[in-house]
Design a protein around this motif. Structure first.
Motif, PDB file in Angstrom:
ATOM      1  N   LEU A   5       0.848  -1.186   0.000  1.00 40.56           N
ATOM      2  CA  LEU A   5       0.000   0.000   0.000  1.00 40.56           C
ATOM      3  C   LEU A   5       0.888   1.242   0.000  1.00 40.56           C
ATOM      4  N   VAL A   6       0.490   2.242  -0.740  1.00 37.53           N
ATOM      5  CA  VAL A   6       1.204   3.524  -0.731  1.00 37.53           C
ATOM      6  C   VAL A   6       0.207   4.599  -0.337  1.00 37.53           C
ATOM      7  N   VAL A   7       0.463   5.269   0.785  1.00 38.46           N
ATOM      8  CA  VAL A   7      -0.519   6.241   1.277  1.00 38.46           C
ATOM      9  C   VAL A   7       0.182   7.411   1.948  1.00 38.46           C
ATOM     10  N   GLY A  99      -4.941   3.595  -3.401  1.00 35.91           N
ATOM     11  CA  GLY A  99      -6.080   4.321  -2.838  1.00 35.91           C
ATOM     12  C   GLY A  99      -7.331   4.181  -3.690  1.00 35.91           C
ATOM     13  N   GLY A 100      -8.371   4.897  -3.266  1.00 36.18           N
ATOM     14  CA  GLY A 100      -8.429   5.743  -2.064  1.00 36.18           C
ATOM     15  C   GLY A 100      -8.908   4.971  -0.847  1.00 36.18           C
ATOM     16  N   GLY A 101      -9.736   5.642  -0.036  1.00 35.11           N
ATOM     17  CA  GLY A 101     -10.121   5.098   1.243  1.00 35.11           C
ATOM     18  C   GLY A 101     -10.786   3.736   1.160  1.00 35.11           C
ATOM     19  N   GLN A 102     -11.722   3.580   0.237  1.00 31.01           N
ATOM     20  CA  GLN A 102     -12.442   2.297   0.114  1.00 31.01           C
ATOM     21  C   GLN A 102     -11.491   1.166  -0.258  1.00 31.01           C
ATOM     22  N   VAL A 103     -10.604   1.457  -1.174  1.00 31.83           N
ATOM     23  CA  VAL A 103      -9.711   0.402  -1.676  1.00 31.83           C
ATOM     24  C   VAL A 103      -8.621   0.089  -0.652  1.00 31.83           C
ATOM     25  N   PHE A 104      -8.145   1.097   0.066  1.00 29.12           N
ATOM     26  CA  PHE A 104      -7.197   0.820   1.157  1.00 29.12           C
ATOM     27  C   PHE A 104      -7.849  -0.103   2.189  1.00 29.12           C
ATOM     28  N   ALA A 105      -9.103   0.163   2.524  1.00 31.41           N
ATOM     29  CA  ALA A 105      -9.788  -0.652   3.541  1.00 31.41           C
ATOM     30  C   ALA A 105      -9.896  -2.107   3.083  1.00 31.41           C
ATOM     31  N   ALA A 106     -10.174  -2.296   1.791  1.00 31.70           N
ATOM     32  CA  ALA A 106     -10.309  -3.663   1.272  1.00 31.70           C
ATOM     33  C   ALA A 106      -8.958  -4.375   1.202  1.00 31.70           C
ATOM     34  N   ALA A 107      -7.905  -3.636   0.865  1.00 25.37           N
ATOM     35  CA  ALA A 107      -6.616  -4.273   0.569  1.00 25.37           C
ATOM     36  C   ALA A 107      -5.686  -4.372   1.777  1.00 25.37           C
ATOM     37  N   LEU A 108      -5.943  -3.574   2.822  1.00 20.54           N
ATOM     38  CA  LEU A 108      -5.015  -3.575   3.973  1.00 20.54           C
ATOM     39  C   LEU A 108      -4.761  -4.977   4.543  1.00 20.54           C
ATOM     40  N   PRO A 109      -5.793  -5.820   4.707  1.00 19.17           N
ATOM     41  CA  PRO A 109      -5.527  -7.148   5.282  1.00 19.17           C
ATOM     42  C   PRO A 109      -4.576  -7.999   4.445  1.00 19.17           C
ATOM     43  N   LEU A 110      -4.458  -7.690   3.148  1.00 19.71           N
ATOM     44  CA  LEU A 110      -3.618  -8.498   2.260  1.00 19.71           C
ATOM     45  C   LEU A 110      -2.204  -7.956   2.131  1.00 19.71           C
ATOM     46  N   ALA A 111      -1.986  -6.744   2.644  1.00 19.05           N
ATOM     47  CA  ALA A 111      -0.703  -6.080   2.391  1.00 19.05           C
ATOM     48  C   ALA A 111       0.359  -6.529   3.378  1.00 19.05           C
ATOM     49  N   SER A 112       1.580  -6.675   2.875  1.00 17.10           N
ATOM     50  CA  SER A 112       2.688  -6.997   3.767  1.00 17.10           C
ATOM     51  C   SER A 112       3.718  -5.869   3.789  1.00 17.10           C
ATOM     52  N   ARG A 113       3.517  -4.859   2.954  1.00 19.04           N
ATOM     53  CA  ARG A 113       4.403  -3.681   3.004  1.00 19.04           C
ATOM     54  C   ARG A 113       3.557  -2.423   2.877  1.00 19.04           C
ATOM     55  N   GLU A 124      -8.173  19.508   7.001  1.00 21.46           N
ATOM     56  CA  GLU A 124      -9.563  19.146   6.740  1.00 21.46           C
ATOM     57  C   GLU A 124      -9.562  17.972   5.763  1.00 21.46           C
ATOM     58  N   ALA A 125     -10.319  16.917   6.095  1.00 21.82           N
ATOM     59  CA  ALA A 125     -10.359  15.737   5.236  1.00 21.82           C
ATOM     60  C   ALA A 125     -11.746  15.110   5.309  1.00 21.82           C
ATOM     61  N   ASP A 126     -12.161  14.455   4.232  1.00 20.79           N
ATOM     62  CA  ASP A 126     -13.436  13.713   4.254  1.00 20.79           C
ATOM     63  C   ASP A 126     -13.235  12.237   3.928  1.00 20.79           C
ATOM     64  N   THR A 127     -11.991  11.848   3.696  1.00 25.11           N
ATOM     65  CA  THR A 127     -11.672  10.451   3.407  1.00 25.11           C
ATOM     66  C   THR A 127     -10.489  10.058   4.280  1.00 25.11           C
ATOM     67  N   PHE A 128     -10.562   8.856   4.855  1.00 29.62           N
ATOM     68  CA  PHE A 128      -9.571   8.460   5.864  1.00 29.62           C
ATOM     69  C   PHE A 128      -9.006   7.074   5.554  1.00 29.62           C
ATOM     70  N   PHE A 129      -7.762   6.871   5.966  1.00 32.56           N
ATOM     71  CA  PHE A 129      -7.166   5.548   5.933  1.00 32.56           C
ATOM     72  C   PHE A 129      -7.821   4.723   7.035  1.00 32.56           C
ATOM     73  N   PRO A 130      -8.038   3.415   6.809  1.00 35.58           N
ATOM     74  CA  PRO A 130      -8.658   2.611   7.868  1.00 35.58           C
ATOM     75  C   PRO A 130      -7.755   2.540   9.105  1.00 35.58           C
ATOM     76  N   ASP A 131      -8.383   2.373  10.254  1.00 28.77           N
ATOM     77  CA  ASP A 131      -7.605   2.170  11.482  1.00 28.77           C
ATOM     78  C   ASP A 131      -6.715   0.945  11.308  1.00 28.77           C
ATOM     79  N   PHE A 132      -5.485   1.059  11.760  1.00 28.64           N
ATOM     80  CA  PHE A 132      -4.630  -0.124  11.700  1.00 28.64           C
ATOM     81  C   PHE A 132      -3.745  -0.160  12.925  1.00 28.64           C
TER      82      PHE A 132
END
Ligand SMILES: NC(=O)c1ccc[n+]([C@@H]2O[C@H](COP(=O)([O-])OP(=O)(O)OC[C@H]3O[C@@H](n4cnc5c(N)ncnc54)[C@H](OP(=O)(O)O)[C@@H]3O)[C@@H](O)[C@H]2O)c1
Length: 162
Positions: A5-7, A99-113, A124-132
């Motif tokens: 993931l790159v964020v 990205g963005g937020g939806q795709v990070f949330a889906a892919a985070l469990p699969l990421a190793s880097r 000010e933001a309306d889109t967030f990275f999932p809690d990790f």
């Protein structure tokens, strides 16, 4: 195939505002370009629309559930698993989920880097990275940049692995 993931996120995990980025960080864009050049990058349809034409030299995979969505310069996948299969079938060694937020949330469990740019600000933001859980991750490297003509804020580019 490695899934990375790159964020870039601020102190509260903010990553986007009104469909775009909440900052300009020239040195981070340069880092992103070097990192992803020549590779497959996977993104959501909203991020594709925001970056259209700005990712030359990358092989684009866009997630969308809209069967009528047919961009000229990207492959479209209807699910994360289908997107991963496209990159794998092309012989990719490291797939960058950008990205963005939806795709990070889906892919985070699969990421190793995780290529994590921590922006040292609260914006000010309306889109967030999932809690990790950062304790699951090991810091491999960190480079710090300062605000100035090229960068709106101080930030650190970290590489984390698990
Ligand atoms: N700071 C950063 O590092 C960074 C990086 C990238 C983006 N961003 C920002 O993030 C924001 C966009 O994020 P977002 O969460 O709104 O949108 P997004 O994740 O870019 O795209 C969402 C769209 O992708 C498709 N999609 C998502 N998950 C899917 C799945 N599992 N299977 C099939 N299709 C799927 C859907 O498209 P359809 O509606 O077509 O079905 C969905 O509407 C923007 O503000 C952008 O600038 C920030």
């Amino acid at each position: 195939m490695q899934v990375s993931l790159v964020v870039a996120m601020d102190r509260r995990g903010g990553i986007g505002l009104r469909g775009g980025m909440p900052w300009h960080l020239g040195d981070d864009l340069r880092h992103f370009r070097r990192l992803t050049m020549g590779h497959h990058v996977l993104m959501g349809r909203v991020t594709y629309e925001a970056t259209a034409g700005k990712l030359p030299g990358r092989k684009l995979i866009v997630l969308s559930r809209d069967a009528g969505f047919q961009p000229p310069d990207a492959q479209v996948a209807g699910s994360l698993a289908a997107g991963l299969r496209l990159a794998e079938a092309a012989g990719e060694d490291e797939l960058f989920v950008i990205g963005g937020g939806q795709v990070f949330a889906a892919a985070l469990p699969l990421a190793s880097r995780l290529y994590l740019t921590r922006v040292h600000a609260e914006v000010e933001a309306d889109t967030f990275f999932p809690d990790f859980d950062e304790s699951e991750w090991r810091l491999v490297s960190q480079r710090d940049y300062t605000a100035g003509e090229r960068n709106d804020f101080d930030f650190s580019v970290m590489v984390l692995e698990r």
